[in-house]
Structures are given as structure tokens and as C-alpha cells.
Scaffold this motif. Sequence first.
Motif, short mmCIF file in Angstrom:
data_model
loop_
_atom_site.label_atom_id
_atom_site.label_comp_id
_atom_site.label_asym_id
_atom_site.label_seq_id
_atom_site.Cartn_x
_atom_site.Cartn_y
_atom_site.Cartn_z
N ALA A 118 6.87 -13.12 -2.51
CA ALA A 118 6.10 -12.26 -1.62
C ALA A 118 4.63 -12.46 -1.93
N VAL A 119 3.80 -12.34 -0.92
CA VAL A 119 2.35 -12.31 -1.10
C VAL A 119 1.97 -10.85 -0.89
N THR A 120 1.37 -10.25 -1.89
CA THR A 120 1.19 -8.80 -1.87
C THR A 120 -0.13 -8.35 -2.48
N GLY A 121 -0.59 -7.24 -2.04
CA GLY A 121 -1.73 -6.58 -2.66
C GLY A 121 -1.28 -5.52 -3.65
N VAL A 122 0.04 -5.36 -3.80
CA VAL A 122 0.61 -4.36 -4.69
C VAL A 122 1.65 -5.02 -5.61
N PRO A 123 1.20 -5.92 -6.49
CA PRO A 123 2.16 -6.62 -7.35
C PRO A 123 2.95 -5.69 -8.27
N GLY A 124 2.39 -4.55 -8.63
CA GLY A 124 3.10 -3.61 -9.49
C GLY A 124 4.38 -3.08 -8.85
N PHE A 125 4.34 -2.87 -7.55
CA PHE A 125 5.54 -2.42 -6.83
C PHE A 125 6.66 -3.45 -7.02
#
Length: 166
Positions: A118-125
Motif C-alpha cells: 500500500a502507498v499510505t500517509g498513515v504507515p502506523g495503521f
Amino acid sequence: MLSAKLDEARERLKNLQLRQSEPADAPQIYRLLKRYAEADLLVAVPLMALYDNFSRFVVAHDGHGVCGCVSMQLYSRQLGEIKSLAVLEELQGLGIGKELVMVLLQEARQLGLTELFAVTGVPGFFAGLGFKPVAASKIPAPVWQYRQKWGGDIKKGRAVVATVLR
């Protein structure tokens, strides 16, 4: 006031159903994704593309309508991407996003995929679901070329995360 909103959100969750998307869901998915695209958090998806690809989406429906969605793009027999993960703002933090991703993880395993990213701005999720940061160079070049064609460049503040499926 906050307590009342939380109680209302919990009440909505009592009727929560996760299911494959249907053509009738496309306008609701569009409105949900549009909010996030306008905030530059997701890539915009045209309504016509949602009708064309509705079967790729899993939706969360709370009795009032679509309150969350996610899709999976397949790139090969081994590799897929989690895309368009969104949950209504007032229902975030209640586990809907996690449940949506878990459905896709199960589906990916059934399809025989060995890796999802996934490409994400919320890697912690995603870290909470077993995904780990990876260098974009680890993803095959044809995948990036395909993504760029459809406006899926990695923007500043985004991370690539991946998980190996067993």
C-alpha cells in the motif's frame, strides 16, 4: 457532546456489514473517496471507473449507507495493492478500516498472492496489521509505470508498506 457522538457511532456499528460492493454503492463510494481526494489523501477515482470496477471494492455498510471502503488491484499472480481505503471521519478509530483490510488480506491469500503493498500517509495503521516499510524500488518497475499512468505517484509524506502473505 463528545459522549453522545461516540454513543451514536457505536450504535451505527451494531448494524455494520462488510460485503462486496454492488453497482448501487458506486455513488456513495465516490462521495466518500472524493472527500479524501480533495484533502490530497487519496487519488481521485472517477464515478465511471467505480462502476467499471465495483467488484474490486469491499464496503462497510452501517444500515445508513456505505461508511467505509477498500479495493485491491492485482498486478500479477503474486502481487497486489491495497487502494482506496477510506472510512467516514465520524467513524474512524472504531476498527472499520482494520476489518476492511483484514477482508482483503484473506481474499489475497485465497487468490494465492504472496505480497500486498500500500502507498499510505498513515504507515502506523498498516504496521498494526503486519505491514512493514519498504523501499519503493522493491516494487517492480512495471507496477510504478502503471500507477503513474493513473495518477498514482508517491507524493511527499507517503510511505510504501508491504506484507508477505503466508
